[in-house]
Design a protein around this motif. Sequence first.
Motif, PDB file in Angstrom:
ATOM      1  N   UNK A 134       0.755  -1.248   0.000  1.00  0.00           N
ATOM      2  CA  UNK A 134       0.000   0.000   0.000  1.00  0.00           C
ATOM      3  C   UNK A 134       0.774   1.279   0.000  1.00  0.00           C
ATOM      4  N   UNK A 135       2.002   1.311  -0.557  1.00  0.00           N
ATOM      5  CA  UNK A 135       2.670   2.576  -0.751  1.00  0.00           C
ATOM      6  C   UNK A 135       3.091   2.711  -2.214  1.00  0.00           C
ATOM      7  N   UNK A 136       3.631   3.848  -2.570  1.00  0.00           N
ATOM      8  CA  UNK A 136       4.030   4.140  -3.947  1.00  0.00           C
ATOM      9  C   UNK A 136       5.553   4.223  -4.023  1.00  0.00           C
ATOM     10  N   UNK A 137       6.150   3.484  -4.946  1.00  0.00           N
ATOM     11  CA  UNK A 137       7.600   3.521  -5.153  1.00  0.00           C
ATOM     12  C   UNK A 137       7.915   4.419  -6.330  1.00  0.00           C
ATOM     13  N   UNK A 138       8.847   5.354  -6.119  1.00  0.00           N
ATOM     14  CA  UNK A 138       9.266   6.272  -7.193  1.00  0.00           C
ATOM     15  C   UNK A 138      10.789   6.293  -7.241  1.00  0.00           C
ATOM     16  N   UNK A 139      11.297   6.777  -8.369  1.00  0.00           N
ATOM     17  CA  UNK A 139      12.751   6.853  -8.518  1.00  0.00           C
ATOM     18  C   UNK A 139      13.346   7.847  -7.536  1.00  0.00           C
TER      19      UNK A 139
END
Length: 359
Positions: free
Chosen positions: A354-359
């Motif tokens: 339930x989280x967002x992975x970004x560069x």
Amino acid sequence: MGEIWIKEAERLGGGSIGGAMDTPSAPPRVVWHTTESGTGDTSFKGVADYLIRIGAEPHILYDPTTDRLAQYGPLNQSARALKNDGLTRTNRTGAVCIQIEVLGRAANPFTSTWQPGPNFRALMRAIRSWGVPDAWPGGALAERYNDPNVSRSRTTWATKGGHYGHSQIPGNDHWDPGAINKNAIFAAAPVTPPPADSGSTSGSASTYTVKAGDTLSGIGAKTGVKWETIASLNGIKSPYVILVGQVLKLKDSTSTAPAKPAAKPVVSVAHLNVARAKDVPAPTGHTTYPAEVKIVEDALVKEGHLDKGYADGSWGTLTDAAYNAFRRKMGYTGSAATGSVGLESLKKLAARHGFVAVA
């Protein structure tokens, strides 16, 4: 009372840099500075240590190119980044006087090249938590040293809350932060706008155009609408500070407008790898991006790879081993299952927790 310590920020120094405010009944304010230095981690460390050494600590040190955020002292006490104006202790003016040193130079406004991210939004959240309005009461910022168009009005400083540049403070002669884009400060950390009118007829309704310094609690008092209802309708949490110029359609407590889903937390691969590089060789408990690391650690606990007691926001050797174990579970082998955190594997963990992975 607002946030005293920003949970996303690193800690610098001993944690105490000033004392009580002289005029706690005066409006809250923020002062923006620039360090007149380069950016990046090497400059960050050098400036952080230098400000401690000369006894000129602000509350906050921020790198606009990496979104790195650190805090020297509690926001409800004074800092040491301003000169006094005669007998007036400018650092102690207002309910709070939050001092922010931004890595960069006044001659090259940082809003032209910055990369604000979740840590900047956390900083603005803390600022707004003290009721600091999204406004610049001091007028024009300096475009050069001794800019004649800049006012250092003692009356404005004593009576108006909001955001100021160092160049606008009476008793000071610096021209930082330069001619930054003042609106960009607020645009980089927008407050959730009010939802579109769904056409519901439940409850009575009224509209209100927001002026500088208004908060949702203040609007509630003026319209007779409970602030809890206003906050629910607009998806805004304490302290309910909203942007100037918004028009809100407010409904009373009989409204049954659906609540907005909470936004997912964001974790940056770049931040995790900085934390990994710094925390592993450092003494136990050292943290770099503790909020983001803690999100990953909590996920690794749920995956069964890390004991809950070690989910502390520090990317130590046990966290490193736990992440490697997760990668092996996902089918990674050899060098792909060790070393720096990769975006692909982090996205797999994010999708499961339930989280967002970004560069």
